[in-house]
Design a protein around this motif. Structure first.
Motif, PDB file in Angstrom:
ATOM      1  N   GLY A  30       0.810  -1.066  -0.111  1.00  0.00           N
ATOM      2  CA  GLY A  30      -0.132   0.286   0.588  1.00  0.00           C
ATOM      3  C   GLY A  30       0.825   0.901  -0.206  1.00  0.00           C
ATOM      4  N   TRP A  31       2.341   1.251   0.483  1.00  0.00           N
ATOM      5  CA  TRP A  31       2.712   2.698  -0.229  1.00  0.00           C
ATOM      6  C   TRP A  31       3.145   2.687  -1.643  1.00  0.00           C
ATOM      7  CZ3 TRP A  31       3.620   3.937   4.359  1.00  0.00           C
ATOM      8  CH2 TRP A  31       3.544   3.469   5.682  1.00  0.00           C
ATOM      9  N   VAL A  32       3.147   3.932  -1.083  1.00  0.00           N
ATOM     10  CA  VAL A  32       3.951   4.782  -3.307  1.00  0.00           C
ATOM     11  C   VAL A  32       5.127   4.801  -3.151  1.00  0.00           C
ATOM     12  CG1 VAL A  32       3.410   7.006  -3.547  1.00  0.00           C
ATOM     13  CG2 VAL A  32       1.620   6.518  -2.731  1.00  0.00           C
ATOM     14  N   ALA A  53       4.656  14.860  -0.410  1.00  0.00           N
ATOM     15  CA  ALA A  53       3.055  14.930   0.282  1.00  0.00           C
ATOM     16  C   ALA A  53       2.882  13.327  -0.641  1.00  0.00           C
ATOM     17  CB  ALA A  53       1.909  15.300  -0.392  1.00  0.00           C
ATOM     18  N   VAL A  54       3.185  13.411  -1.974  1.00  0.00           N
ATOM     19  CA  VAL A  54       2.372  11.822  -2.919  1.00  0.00           C
ATOM     20  C   VAL A  54       3.007  10.611  -1.787  1.00  0.00           C
ATOM     21  CG1 VAL A  54       2.117  10.064  -4.983  1.00  0.00           C
ATOM     22  CG2 VAL A  54       1.380  13.106  -4.435  1.00  0.00           C
ATOM     23  N   GLN A  55       4.387  10.631  -1.919  1.00  0.00           N
ATOM     24  CA  GLN A  55       5.156   9.747  -1.643  1.00  0.00           C
ATOM     25  C   GLN A  55       4.781   9.498   0.246  1.00  0.00           C
ATOM     26  OE1 GLN A  55       9.588  11.988  -1.627  1.00  0.00           O
ATOM     27  NE2 GLN A  55       9.712  10.576  -3.993  1.00  0.00           N
ATOM     28  N   THR A  56       4.579   9.735   0.667  1.00  0.00           N
ATOM     29  CA  THR A  56       4.419  10.027   2.096  1.00  0.00           C
ATOM     30  C   THR A  56       2.239   8.866   1.836  1.00  0.00           C
ATOM     31  OG1 THR A  56       2.839  11.791   2.572  1.00  0.00           O
ATOM     32  CG2 THR A  56       5.140  11.340   3.059  1.00  0.00           C
ATOM     33  N   PRO A  65       1.646  -4.498  -7.699  1.00  0.00           N
ATOM     34  CA  PRO A  65       1.750  -3.506  -7.808  1.00  0.00           C
ATOM     35  C   PRO A  65       0.668  -2.608  -9.133  1.00  0.00           C
ATOM     36  CG  PRO A  65       3.467  -4.462  -7.108  1.00  0.00           C
ATOM     37  CD  PRO A  65       2.302  -5.281  -7.765  1.00  0.00           C
ATOM     38  N   ILE A  66       0.055  -1.228  -8.736  1.00  0.00           N
ATOM     39  CA  ILE A  66      -0.683  -0.910 -10.102  1.00  0.00           C
ATOM     40  C   ILE A  66       0.033   0.802 -10.048  1.00  0.00           C
ATOM     41  CG2 ILE A  66      -2.627  -2.497  -9.884  1.00  0.00           C
ATOM     42  CD1 ILE A  66      -3.586   0.329  -7.864  1.00  0.00           C
ATOM     43  N   ARG A  67       0.211   1.116 -10.932  1.00  0.00           N
ATOM     44  CA  ARG A  67       0.061   2.868 -10.620  1.00  0.00           C
ATOM     45  C   ARG A  67      -1.219   3.621 -11.237  1.00  0.00           C
ATOM     46  NH1 ARG A  67       4.474   5.162 -10.784  1.00  0.00           N
ATOM     47  NH2 ARG A  67       4.557   6.354 -12.653  1.00  0.00           N
TER      48      ARG A  67
END
Length: 85
Positions: A30-32, A53-56, A65-67
């Motif tokens: 679930g991590w980005v 922000a998105v990295q958190t 995994p998905i894009r």
């Protein structure tokens, strides 16, 4: 959870609004990761704070995994809300 990007101080002072379209991978946990800016306007203003922000961001675990992509707007009324005005 998803934390919204901080409004850059220089943009706030200059009363700039804009948007960023960002793409990223959500992994099995679930991590980005692998955050990429697809487009933005104005250029060079909101990209860094968006990536930070998105990295958190954290999503529910998934099997593969998905894009994913997200369109994020920066509006001055958001800034006033966050500052309690």
């Amino acid at each position: 959870g998803t934390i919204q990007p901080k409004y850059p101080e220089t943009a706030a002072r200059r009363k700039l609004e804009g948007w960023v379209k960002v793409e990223f991978t959500i992994n099995e946990g679930g991590w980005v990761g692998d955050v990429v800016i697809l487009d933005s306007d104005p250029k060079g203003i909101f990209e860094q704070t968006t990536v930070e922000a998105v990295q958190t961001w954290k999503y529910s675990p998934i099997p593969t995994p998905i894009r994913a992509s997200q369109y994020i707007e920066f509006k001055l009324e958001q800034l006033q809300y966050y500052q309690g005005k």
